[in-house]
Design an enzyme around this catalytic site. Structure first.
Site, PDB file in Angstrom:
ATOM      1  N   ASP A   1       0.692  -1.002   0.009  1.00 38.23           N
ATOM      2  CA  ASP A   1      -0.207  -0.154   0.421  1.00 38.23           C
ATOM      3  C   ASP A   1       1.024   1.468  -0.252  1.00 38.23           C
ATOM      4  O   ASP A   1       1.860   1.403   0.411  1.00 38.23           O
ATOM      5  CB  ASP A   1      -0.985  -0.271   1.150  1.00 38.23           C
ATOM      6  CG  ASP A   1      -1.831   0.971   1.288  1.00 38.23           C
ATOM      7  OD1 ASP A   1      -2.387   1.858   0.260  1.00 38.23           O
ATOM      8  OD2 ASP A   1      -2.889   1.436   1.741  1.00 38.23           O
TER       9      ASP A   1
ATOM     10  N   LEU B   1      11.119 -20.054  -5.523  1.00 35.88           N
ATOM     11  CA  LEU B   1      10.384 -19.116  -5.020  1.00 35.88           C
ATOM     12  C   LEU B   1       8.518 -19.838  -5.633  1.00 35.88           C
ATOM     13  O   LEU B   1       8.759 -19.568  -6.251  1.00 35.88           O
ATOM     14  CB  LEU B   1      10.725 -17.921  -4.760  1.00 35.88           C
ATOM     15  CG  LEU B   1       9.267 -16.590  -4.108  1.00 35.88           C
ATOM     16  CD1 LEU B   1       9.734 -16.816  -2.640  1.00 35.88           C
ATOM     17  CD2 LEU B   1       9.546 -15.738  -4.153  1.00 35.88           C
TER      18      LEU B   1
ATOM     19  N   HIS C   1       2.630   3.057  -9.357  1.00 34.40           N
ATOM     20  CA  HIS C   1       2.008   1.754  -9.266  1.00 34.40           C
ATOM     21  C   HIS C   1       3.405   1.140  -9.992  1.00 34.40           C
ATOM     22  O   HIS C   1       4.083   0.103 -10.041  1.00 34.40           O
ATOM     23  CB  HIS C   1       0.845   1.033  -9.872  1.00 34.40           C
ATOM     24  CG  HIS C   1      -0.402   2.002  -9.521  1.00 34.40           C
ATOM     25  ND1 HIS C   1      -0.251   1.451  -7.529  1.00 34.40           N
ATOM     26  CD2 HIS C   1      -1.133   2.564  -9.901  1.00 34.40           C
ATOM     27  CE1 HIS C   1      -1.227   2.157  -7.617  1.00 34.40           C
ATOM     28  NE2 HIS C   1      -2.260   3.064  -8.944  1.00 34.40           N
TER      29      HIS C   1
END
Ligand code: FPP
Length: 244
Positions: free
Chosen positions: A10, A121, A27
């Site tokens: 955020d 991962l 973003h």
């Protein structure tokens, strides 16, 4: 040790605003922070990472921002897929992806397919995801299995139900990081976060870097996780482990 890290990314909009830039620039800058986190997971040997990229509620944003985010997802997948494959990352998307345009859905499927054999991962990206949606879809699938006679209703308990929510096949998150200074989980992994340690930082997502990553992991390492037990029970159990 953190086996599964979940992150609410955020603060992109505020980061951009403070620089006099459009929200989209925030973003875009957020993608760099995602790379920082991928490196951090490697360094701290964290095998599972789940990122909240787009919530079910994010559709309520201005149309232009929603389509900017969609384009950003498409172009990021296009640009970075080869690198993800090379790094051995297994990519998986959780959420109601059926609501996206065909092109994005196709890229999502392609990315999952291309990385499905990887064992580095495990990266889960939550898109059009909501914790309540997740619980509702689990209930619907479980009800179907009951109706088909595959599950005995008497046998339904939390463990059984947990088999139907997203990410049932990986450990529940040990640590949740939320950047951007808000103190809430915003309908993210409501079921899965039951025992997760929650770390909130005012750092805005695009500023999240190795130093911030280490701060969060160090904080986690100082926490005592009791899962409902008393501190004394935990101390006895860890003595036993140390003497084994
Ligand atoms: C919240 O910041 C952030 C988002 C809704 C989008 C998160 C997406 C990215 C960081 C891109 C990551 C991309 C991939 C492919 C994983 P906000 O806009 O709510 O910030 P604000 O609270 O300051 O307005």
């Amino acid at each position: 040790m953190v086996k599964h890290l979940a992150i609410i990314m955020d603060g992109n909009g505020r980061w951009a605003k403070s620089r006099g830039l459009p929200r989209g620039a925030g973003h875009k800058a957020g993608i760099k922070a995602v790379h920082e986190v991928l490196r951090g997971c490697e360094e701290h040997r964290i095998p599972h990472l789940t990122l909240f990229a787009f919530s079910s509620e994010n559709w309520r944003r201005p149309k232009s921002e929603v389509s900017f985010l969609m384009d950003l997802f498409v172009s990021t997948l296009q640009k970075e897929l080869d690198e993800l494959v090379e790094k051995g990352i297994r990519l998986r998307f959780i959420g109601d992806v059926g609501a996206f345009e065909a092109d994005l859905q196709h890229r999502i499927q392609q990315a999952e397919f291309k990385t499905s054999g990887n064992s580095g991962l495990f990266l889960n990206i939550a898109v059009n995801y909501g914790g309540r949606w997740d619980i509702a879809q689990a209930a619907a699938r479980l009800a179907r299995d009951v109706a088909e006679g595959k599950v005995d209703p008497e046998a339904i308990d939390a463990d059984k139900f947990g088999e139907y929510v997203c990410l049932a096949d990986v450990p529940e998150p040990d640590l949740l990081i939320r950047t951007g200074g808000e103190f809430r989980i915003s309908n993210f992994l409501n079921w899965q976060l039951a025992y997760t340690e929650l770390y909130f930082t005012s750092c805005l997502w695009p500023d999240f870097n190795q130093e911030e990553f280490k701060k969060a992991v160090d904080w986690y390492n100082g926490r005592q996780r009791r899962f409902g037990k008393t501190p004394e029970q935990i101390a006895v159990a860890s003595q036993k482990i140390n003497h084994a």
